[in-house]
Design a protein around this motif. Structure first.
Motif, short mmCIF file in Angstrom:
data_model
loop_
_atom_site.label_atom_id
_atom_site.label_comp_id
_atom_site.label_asym_id
_atom_site.label_seq_id
_atom_site.Cartn_x
_atom_site.Cartn_y
_atom_site.Cartn_z
N ASP A 1 0.83 -1.20 0.00
CA ASP A 1 0.00 0.00 0.00
C ASP A 1 0.87 1.26 0.00
OD1 ASP A 1 -2.68 -1.52 1.14
OD2 ASP A 1 -0.84 -2.19 2.10
N THR A 2 0.27 2.35 -0.48
CA THR A 2 0.90 3.67 -0.39
C THR A 2 0.03 4.54 0.50
OG1 THR A 2 1.90 3.51 -2.58
CG2 THR A 2 1.59 5.73 -1.68
N LEU A 3 0.66 5.13 1.53
CA LEU A 3 -0.04 5.99 2.47
C LEU A 3 0.47 7.42 2.31
CD1 LEU A 3 0.32 3.75 5.68
CD2 LEU A 3 -1.41 3.59 3.87
N ILE A 4 -0.43 8.34 2.08
CA ILE A 4 -0.05 9.76 2.00
C ILE A 4 -0.60 10.47 3.23
CG2 ILE A 4 -0.18 11.89 0.65
CD1 ILE A 4 -0.55 10.18 -1.84
N LEU A 5 0.29 11.09 4.00
CA LEU A 5 -0.09 11.77 5.22
C LEU A 5 0.40 13.21 5.20
CD1 LEU A 5 0.95 8.59 6.18
CD2 LEU A 5 -0.26 9.39 8.20
N VAL A 6 -0.31 14.07 5.91
CA VAL A 6 0.09 15.47 6.03
C VAL A 6 0.33 15.78 7.49
CG1 VAL A 6 -2.31 16.28 6.15
CG2 VAL A 6 -0.51 17.86 5.39
N SER A 7 1.37 16.55 7.78
CA SER A 7 1.69 16.89 9.17
C SER A 7 0.97 18.16 9.60
CB SER A 7 3.20 17.06 9.35
OG SER A 7 3.61 18.32 8.83
N ASP A 8 0.96 18.38 10.91
CA ASP A 8 0.33 19.61 11.42
C ASP A 8 1.15 20.84 11.07
OD1 ASP A 8 2.42 18.95 13.07
OD2 ASP A 8 1.28 19.01 14.93
N GLY A 9 2.36 20.62 10.52
CA GLY A 9 3.18 21.74 10.06
C GLY A 9 3.02 22.01 8.57
N GLY A 10 2.15 21.21 7.92
CA GLY A 10 1.89 21.43 6.50
C GLY A 10 2.72 20.57 5.56
N ASP A 11 3.62 19.73 6.09
CA ASP A 11 4.43 18.85 5.24
C ASP A 11 3.61 17.65 4.79
OD1 ASP A 11 6.74 20.42 5.62
OD2 ASP A 11 7.10 19.44 7.55
N GLY B 1 -6.94 1.32 8.72
CA GLY B 1 -5.60 1.12 9.26
C GLY B 1 -5.15 2.35 10.02
N LEU B 2 -3.89 2.72 9.85
CA LEU B 2 -3.33 3.89 10.52
C LEU B 2 -3.97 5.16 9.96
CD1 LEU B 2 -1.03 5.05 12.37
CD2 LEU B 2 0.37 5.12 10.28
N ILE B 3 -4.51 6.00 10.84
CA ILE B 3 -5.09 7.25 10.34
C ILE B 3 -4.48 8.51 10.97
CG2 ILE B 3 -7.29 6.29 9.57
CD1 ILE B 3 -8.59 7.08 12.14
N LYS B 4 -3.76 8.35 12.07
CA LYS B 4 -3.10 9.52 12.66
C LYS B 4 -2.03 9.03 13.63
CE LYS B 4 -5.62 13.09 13.86
NZ LYS B 4 -6.52 13.99 14.64
N PHE B 5 -0.87 9.71 13.67
CA PHE B 5 0.15 9.36 14.66
C PHE B 5 1.04 10.56 14.94
CE2 PHE B 5 2.56 8.58 10.80
CZ PHE B 5 3.87 8.91 11.12
N LYS B 6 1.68 10.54 16.10
CA LYS B 6 2.63 11.57 16.49
C LYS B 6 4.03 10.97 16.40
CE LYS B 6 1.62 14.16 20.03
NZ LYS B 6 1.42 14.62 21.44
N ASP B 7 4.95 11.63 15.68
CA ASP B 7 6.28 11.06 15.50
C ASP B 7 7.22 11.47 16.65
OD1 ASP B 7 7.19 13.65 15.04
OD2 ASP B 7 7.35 13.42 12.87
N LEU B 8 8.50 11.12 16.51
CA LEU B 8 9.46 11.37 17.58
C LEU B 8 9.75 12.85 17.79
CD1 LEU B 8 11.89 8.46 16.64
CD2 LEU B 8 10.27 8.49 18.53
N ALA B 9 9.42 13.66 16.79
CA ALA B 9 9.61 15.12 16.91
C ALA B 9 8.31 15.82 17.32
CB ALA B 9 10.13 15.69 15.59
N ASN B 10 7.33 15.02 17.75
CA ASN B 10 6.01 15.53 18.20
C ASN B 10 5.19 16.16 17.08
OD1 ASN B 10 6.06 14.74 20.94
ND2 ASN B 10 7.44 16.46 21.41
N VAL C 1 2.33 15.78 14.33
CA VAL C 1 1.16 14.93 14.18
C VAL C 1 0.89 14.74 12.68
CG1 VAL C 1 -1.30 14.63 14.63
CG2 VAL C 1 0.17 15.67 16.36
N TRP C 2 0.87 13.48 12.25
CA TRP C 2 0.63 13.14 10.85
C TRP C 2 -0.77 12.53 10.72
CZ3 TRP C 2 4.24 14.24 7.07
CH2 TRP C 2 5.52 14.58 7.53
N THR C 3 -1.52 12.99 9.70
CA THR C 3 -2.88 12.53 9.47
C THR C 3 -3.00 11.98 8.05
OG1 THR C 3 -3.78 14.19 10.99
CG2 THR C 3 -5.32 13.16 9.49
N LEU C 4 -3.65 10.83 7.92
CA LEU C 4 -3.83 10.20 6.62
C LEU C 4 -4.76 11.02 5.73
CD1 LEU C 4 -3.34 7.50 4.94
CD2 LEU C 4 -5.56 6.77 5.86
N ILE C 5 -4.34 11.26 4.49
CA ILE C 5 -5.25 11.92 3.54
C ILE C 5 -5.57 11.00 2.36
CG2 ILE C 5 -4.62 14.26 4.14
CD1 ILE C 5 -2.79 14.33 1.67
N LEU C 6 -4.72 9.97 2.13
CA LEU C 6 -5.00 9.04 1.03
C LEU C 6 -4.27 7.72 1.26
CD1 LEU C 6 -6.31 8.59 -1.78
CD2 LEU C 6 -4.17 9.44 -2.79
#
Length: 205
Positions: free
Chosen positions: A55-65, A187-196, A198-203
């Motif tokens: 699968d390919t997961l595309i996520l966006v961070s709360d910082g806009g990345d 599956g995975l829809i949101k997580f916080k990484d080691l740098a705090n 927050v990544w959210t699934l968009i596709l």
């Protein structure tokens, strides 16, 4: 009479020889073969794994990345434990238990600088031998873990939700600190990484 004495002598020598062998090999005649147990992840839990491995997961961070995580395959293997099943010594006998493990890895932009991994595995503790655990790692560091059974138990409590494909999906957190949000259909829809971040699934495709 001679024939009778000869038979007696043969019998005596046979008994003597067998006793001698037993003294030489204390395990003679004992079944020392290991008892092997195969412990598979239940099919009812496998149906809750919403990934093929590619699968390919595309996520966006709360910082806009935006990041694209590409599946590296599904690794299914068995982990073995050996437990002494008798008194041991020279006549040791073991219970061999094979526990199924299933790993799914995703690399950011197909590189290894940022990896996420979902692992499904059987709880090997004899207290809870049937629970299927789920763990989530970022760069091989454990972030959160739970069990399929716990997620079923918490299913009615929609802790959070996201808008995905024009529909809101509720999820259940894998941990009490609410760092990894998971849904058994997506599956995975949101997580916080080691740098705090927050990544959210968009596709997911």
């Amino acid at each position: 009479m001679i024939k009778s004495n000869l038979l007696y002598l043969i019998f005596f020598l046979t008994v003597l020889f067998s006793q001698s062998c037993k003294r030489g090999d204390p395990c003679s005649g004992m079944d020392l073969s290991d008892k092997v147990f195969r412990n598979n992840i239940p099919d009812s839990n496998k149906t809750k794994i919403p990934y093929t491995g590619r699968d390919t997961l595309i996520l966006v961070s709360d910082g806009g990345d935006t990041a694209t995580f590409i599946g590296q395959g599904k690794n299914d293997y068995f982990e073995t434990t050996r437990t002494l099943a008798n008194g041991g010594g020279d006549c040791s006998k073991f219970d061999v238990r094979n526990y199924e493990n299933l790993n799914l890895s995703f690399n950011k932009n197909n590189q290894t600088t940022f990896t996420i991994k979902l692992s499904y595995y059987l709880n090997q503790k004899l207290v809870y031998p049937s629970l299927t655990n789920i763990s989530f790692c970022v760069n091989n560091q454990l972030i959160a873990n739970s069990s399929c059974e716990y997620l079923d138990f918490k299913k009615s409590e929609q802790n959070d939700s996201i808008l995905y494909a024009n529909k809101y999906y509720g999820g259940v957190f894998l941990d009490d600190t609410k760092t990894v949000l998971f849904n058994s259909q997506i599956g995975l829809i949101k997580f916080k990484d080691l740098a705090n971040r927050v990544w959210t699934l968009i596709l997911k495709k």
